[in-house]
Design a protein around this motif. Structure first.
Motif, PDB file in Angstrom:
ATOM      1  N   THR A  80     -51.275  48.097  50.089  1.00  0.00           N
ATOM      2  CA  THR A  80     -50.105  48.787  49.568  1.00  0.00           C
ATOM      3  C   THR A  80     -50.570  50.157  49.108  1.00  0.00           C
ATOM      4  OG1 THR A  80     -48.177  48.672  48.095  1.00  0.00           O
ATOM      5  CG2 THR A  80     -50.283  47.971  47.169  1.00  0.00           C
ATOM      6  N   LEU A  81     -49.624  50.993  48.704  1.00  0.00           N
ATOM      7  CA  LEU A  81     -49.942  52.286  48.110  1.00  0.00           C
ATOM      8  C   LEU A  81     -49.417  52.299  46.680  1.00  0.00           C
ATOM      9  CD1 LEU A  81     -49.020  54.610  51.100  1.00  0.00           C
ATOM     10  CD2 LEU A  81     -51.325  54.100  50.290  1.00  0.00           C
ATOM     11  N   TYR A  82     -50.185  52.895  45.805  1.00  0.00           N
ATOM     12  CA  TYR A  82     -49.815  52.971  44.390  1.00  0.00           C
ATOM     13  C   TYR A  82     -49.535  54.428  44.019  1.00  0.00           C
ATOM     14  CZ  TYR A  82     -50.393  52.985  39.300  1.00  0.00           C
ATOM     15  OH  TYR A  82     -50.207  53.172  37.951  1.00  0.00           O
ATOM     16  N   LEU A  83     -48.425  54.639  43.308  1.00  0.00           N
ATOM     17  CA  LEU A  83     -48.029  55.960  42.833  1.00  0.00           C
ATOM     18  C   LEU A  83     -48.306  56.069  41.340  1.00  0.00           C
ATOM     19  CD1 LEU A  83     -44.558  56.591  44.536  1.00  0.00           C
ATOM     20  CD2 LEU A  83     -46.615  57.952  44.850  1.00  0.00           C
ATOM     21  N   PRO A  84     -49.391  56.725  40.936  1.00  0.00           N
ATOM     22  CA  PRO A  84     -49.660  56.865  39.500  1.00  0.00           C
ATOM     23  C   PRO A  84     -48.535  57.581  38.754  1.00  0.00           C
ATOM     24  CG  PRO A  84     -51.583  57.496  40.803  1.00  0.00           C
ATOM     25  CD  PRO A  84     -50.442  57.331  41.764  1.00  0.00           C
ATOM     26  N   GLU A  85     -47.929  58.552  39.404  1.00  0.00           N
ATOM     27  CA  GLU A  85     -46.861  59.334  38.780  1.00  0.00           C
ATOM     28  C   GLU A  85     -45.701  58.458  38.312  1.00  0.00           C
ATOM     29  OE1 GLU A  85     -43.640  62.649  40.348  1.00  0.00           O
ATOM     30  OE2 GLU A  85     -45.660  62.665  41.185  1.00  0.00           O
ATOM     31  N   ALA A 120     -38.337  50.064  42.370  1.00  0.00           N
ATOM     32  CA  ALA A 120     -37.571  49.244  41.428  1.00  0.00           C
ATOM     33  C   ALA A 120     -36.528  50.065  40.662  1.00  0.00           C
ATOM     34  CB  ALA A 120     -38.527  48.570  40.446  1.00  0.00           C
ATOM     35  N   PRO A 121     -35.419  49.419  40.269  1.00  0.00           N
ATOM     36  CA  PRO A 121     -34.343  50.140  39.573  1.00  0.00           C
ATOM     37  C   PRO A 121     -34.797  50.888  38.328  1.00  0.00           C
ATOM     38  CG  PRO A 121     -33.574  47.977  40.263  1.00  0.00           C
ATOM     39  CD  PRO A 121     -35.045  48.031  40.558  1.00  0.00           C
ATOM     40  N   ASN A 122     -35.769  50.362  37.600  1.00  0.00           N
ATOM     41  CA  ASN A 122     -36.225  51.063  36.396  1.00  0.00           C
ATOM     42  C   ASN A 122     -37.120  52.247  36.713  1.00  0.00           C
ATOM     43  OD1 ASN A 122     -38.358  49.388  37.245  1.00  0.00           O
ATOM     44  ND2 ASN A 122     -39.206  49.270  35.185  1.00  0.00           N
ATOM     45  N   LYS A 123     -37.496  52.402  37.996  1.00  0.00           N
ATOM     46  CA  LYS A 123     -38.314  53.540  38.419  1.00  0.00           C
ATOM     47  C   LYS A 123     -37.480  54.580  39.174  1.00  0.00           C
ATOM     48  CE  LYS A 123     -42.123  51.365  37.141  1.00  0.00           C
ATOM     49  NZ  LYS A 123     -43.004  51.818  36.040  1.00  0.00           N
ATOM     50  N   GLN A 124     -36.395  54.131  39.783  1.00  0.00           N
ATOM     51  CA  GLN A 124     -35.619  54.984  40.690  1.00  0.00           C
ATOM     52  C   GLN A 124     -34.146  54.613  40.579  1.00  0.00           C
ATOM     53  OE1 GLN A 124     -36.826  54.606  44.832  1.00  0.00           O
ATOM     54  NE2 GLN A 124     -36.873  56.814  45.093  1.00  0.00           N
ATOM     55  N   ASP A 180     -46.138  54.908  38.266  1.00  0.00           N
ATOM     56  CA  ASP A 180     -46.720  53.596  37.957  1.00  0.00           C
ATOM     57  C   ASP A 180     -46.017  52.518  38.772  1.00  0.00           C
ATOM     58  OD1 ASP A 180     -48.310  51.648  36.771  1.00  0.00           O
ATOM     59  OD2 ASP A 180     -46.957  51.357  35.077  1.00  0.00           O
ATOM     60  N   GLU A 181     -45.996  52.725  40.082  1.00  0.00           N
ATOM     61  CA  GLU A 181     -45.242  51.842  40.971  1.00  0.00           C
ATOM     62  C   GLU A 181     -45.997  51.656  42.282  1.00  0.00           C
ATOM     63  OE1 GLU A 181     -43.092  49.778  40.674  1.00  0.00           O
ATOM     64  OE2 GLU A 181     -41.259  50.008  41.853  1.00  0.00           O
ATOM     65  N   ASN A 182     -45.910  50.439  42.840  1.00  0.00           N
ATOM     66  CA  ASN A 182     -46.493  50.121  44.142  1.00  0.00           C
ATOM     67  C   ASN A 182     -45.418  50.103  45.221  1.00  0.00           C
ATOM     68  OD1 ASN A 182     -49.401  49.304  43.475  1.00  0.00           O
ATOM     69  ND2 ASN A 182     -48.240  48.038  42.045  1.00  0.00           N
ATOM     70  N   TYR A 183     -45.811  50.424  46.446  1.00  0.00           N
ATOM     71  CA  TYR A 183     -44.880  50.362  47.571  1.00  0.00           C
ATOM     72  C   TYR A 183     -44.535  48.921  47.931  1.00  0.00           C
ATOM     73  CZ  TYR A 183     -44.880  55.319  48.880  1.00  0.00           C
ATOM     74  OH  TYR A 183     -44.685  56.684  48.899  1.00  0.00           O
ATOM     75  N   HIS A 184     -45.476  48.009  47.746  1.00  0.00           N
ATOM     76  CA  HIS A 184     -45.276  46.597  48.094  1.00  0.00           C
ATOM     77  C   HIS A 184     -45.803  45.716  46.973  1.00  0.00           C
ATOM     78  CE1 HIS A 184     -44.275  47.723  52.221  1.00  0.00           C
ATOM     79  NE2 HIS A 184     -45.365  48.473  52.235  1.00  0.00           N
ATOM     80  N   SER A 185     -45.475  44.452  47.029  1.00  0.00           N
ATOM     81  CA  SER A 185     -45.949  43.501  46.029  1.00  0.00           C
ATOM     82  C   SER A 185     -47.464  43.391  46.049  1.00  0.00           C
ATOM     83  CB  SER A 185     -45.340  42.124  46.300  1.00  0.00           C
ATOM     84  OG  SER A 185     -45.954  41.133  45.501  1.00  0.00           O
ATOM     85  N   THR A 186     -48.071  43.396  44.876  1.00  0.00           N
ATOM     86  CA  THR A 186     -49.517  43.205  44.803  1.00  0.00           C
ATOM     87  C   THR A 186     -49.915  41.762  45.103  1.00  0.00           C
ATOM     88  OG1 THR A 186     -49.374  42.833  42.409  1.00  0.00           O
ATOM     89  CG2 THR A 186     -49.819  45.091  43.152  1.00  0.00           C
ATOM     90  N   HIS A 187     -48.948  40.847  45.147  1.00  0.00           N
ATOM     91  CA  HIS A 187     -49.218  39.455  45.521  1.00  0.00           C
ATOM     92  C   HIS A 187     -49.388  39.298  47.038  1.00  0.00           C
ATOM     93  CE1 HIS A 187     -48.474  37.790  41.511  1.00  0.00           C
ATOM     94  NE2 HIS A 187     -47.496  38.668  41.418  1.00  0.00           N
ATOM     95  N   GLY A 188     -49.053  40.351  47.781  1.00  0.00           N
ATOM     96  CA  GLY A 188     -49.200  40.305  49.233  1.00  0.00           C
ATOM     97  C   GLY A 188     -48.156  41.147  49.913  1.00  0.00           C
ATOM     98  N   ALA A 189     -48.565  42.277  50.463  1.00  0.00           N
ATOM     99  CA  ALA A 189     -47.602  43.199  51.086  1.00  0.00           C
ATOM    100  C   ALA A 189     -46.961  42.588  52.330  1.00  0.00           C
ATOM    101  CB  ALA A 189     -48.294  44.517  51.438  1.00  0.00           C
TER     102      ALA A 189
END
Length: 220
Positions: free
Chosen positions: A14-19, A157-161, A21-30
């Motif tokens: 996945t890709l992580y956006l520090p700006e 996620a809604p709380n991010k976007q 604090d969000e991942n493009y996909h689930s860290t449990h398995g993209a």
């Protein structure tokens, strides 16, 4: 935007956006998340041989690649429309390991998914046409697009976007759907479900992918 490559629990990236604090996909398995939410609960539920998919959040191209592979297995034809405001660059998508893990000879197709021209219909395979729309879902027009049979709502996620999850966005999408179009998202938030119901989708919660109890799906 700075994006950091991360390994998820099923071995896929996945890709992580520090700006944000969000991942493009689930860290449990993209890959397992995308298969569960968008292929199993979405694409495989459509009873048509020619399907128009609209993806909100084209991102890494993983959902597009999985959909392409499913067209080859299931003898269906897909016109795939993906909207993205901030596309990946070649260094970012060149590191993603999805094609290596999917045990199929699809590296060439995955690269072409990212390299092909934006805002123009491209034939990736005989059964998969791609239209990458470089635009903002909040302000874009659907007037020149075919009507949708399936919505992959894969925004952050809604709380991010939160603006992307506004009821007016859902209303605009619903108005451009064919009868019996299906809406799928990893999100199970109650306010999202209620807003989708208000604009005309018949929504339900179903079991989510690993690491997530529930997700939402619905019919127009």
């Amino acid at each position: 935007m700075k994006r950091i490559l991360k390994l998820t629990d099923d071995g896929s990236h996945t890709l992580y956006l520090p700006e944000m604090d969000e991942n493009y996909h689930s860290t449990h398995g993209a890959i397992q998340e995308s298969k569960h939410v968008f292929i199993e609960a979405g694409l495989k539920q459509i009873r048509k041989k020619e399907i128009t998919v609209f993806e909100v959040g084209f991102g890494t191209g993983l959902n597009a690649l999985l959909t392409l592979l499913e067209t080859e297995r299931s003898n269906i034809s897909v016109h795939y429309i993906g909207i993205e405001k901030y596309p990946l660059n070649s260094e970012e998508y060149g590191q993603l390991n999805y094609a290596d893990l999917l045990n199929s000879n699809c590296q060439k197709e995955f690269q072409y998914i990212h390299q092909c021209e934006w805002n123009s219909v491209q034939a990736i395979t005989d059964s998969f046409r791609l239209y990458k729309l470089r635009d903002d879902i909040i302000s874009c027009s659907f007037a020149d697009l075919p009507r949708f049979d399936l919505i992959y709502f894969d925004a952050f996620a809604p709380n991010k976007q939160d603006g992307v999850w506004d009821i007016e966005i859902f209303r605009k999408i619903q108005a451009h759907c064919n009868p019996d179009a299906r809406f799928v998202t990893y999100c199970a938030k109650g306010s999202v479900r209620r807003d989708l119901q208000e604009v005309g989708f018949k929504m339900e919660r179903i079991p989510g992918p690993p690491g997530k109890k529930e997700m939402l799906t619905g019919i127009n």
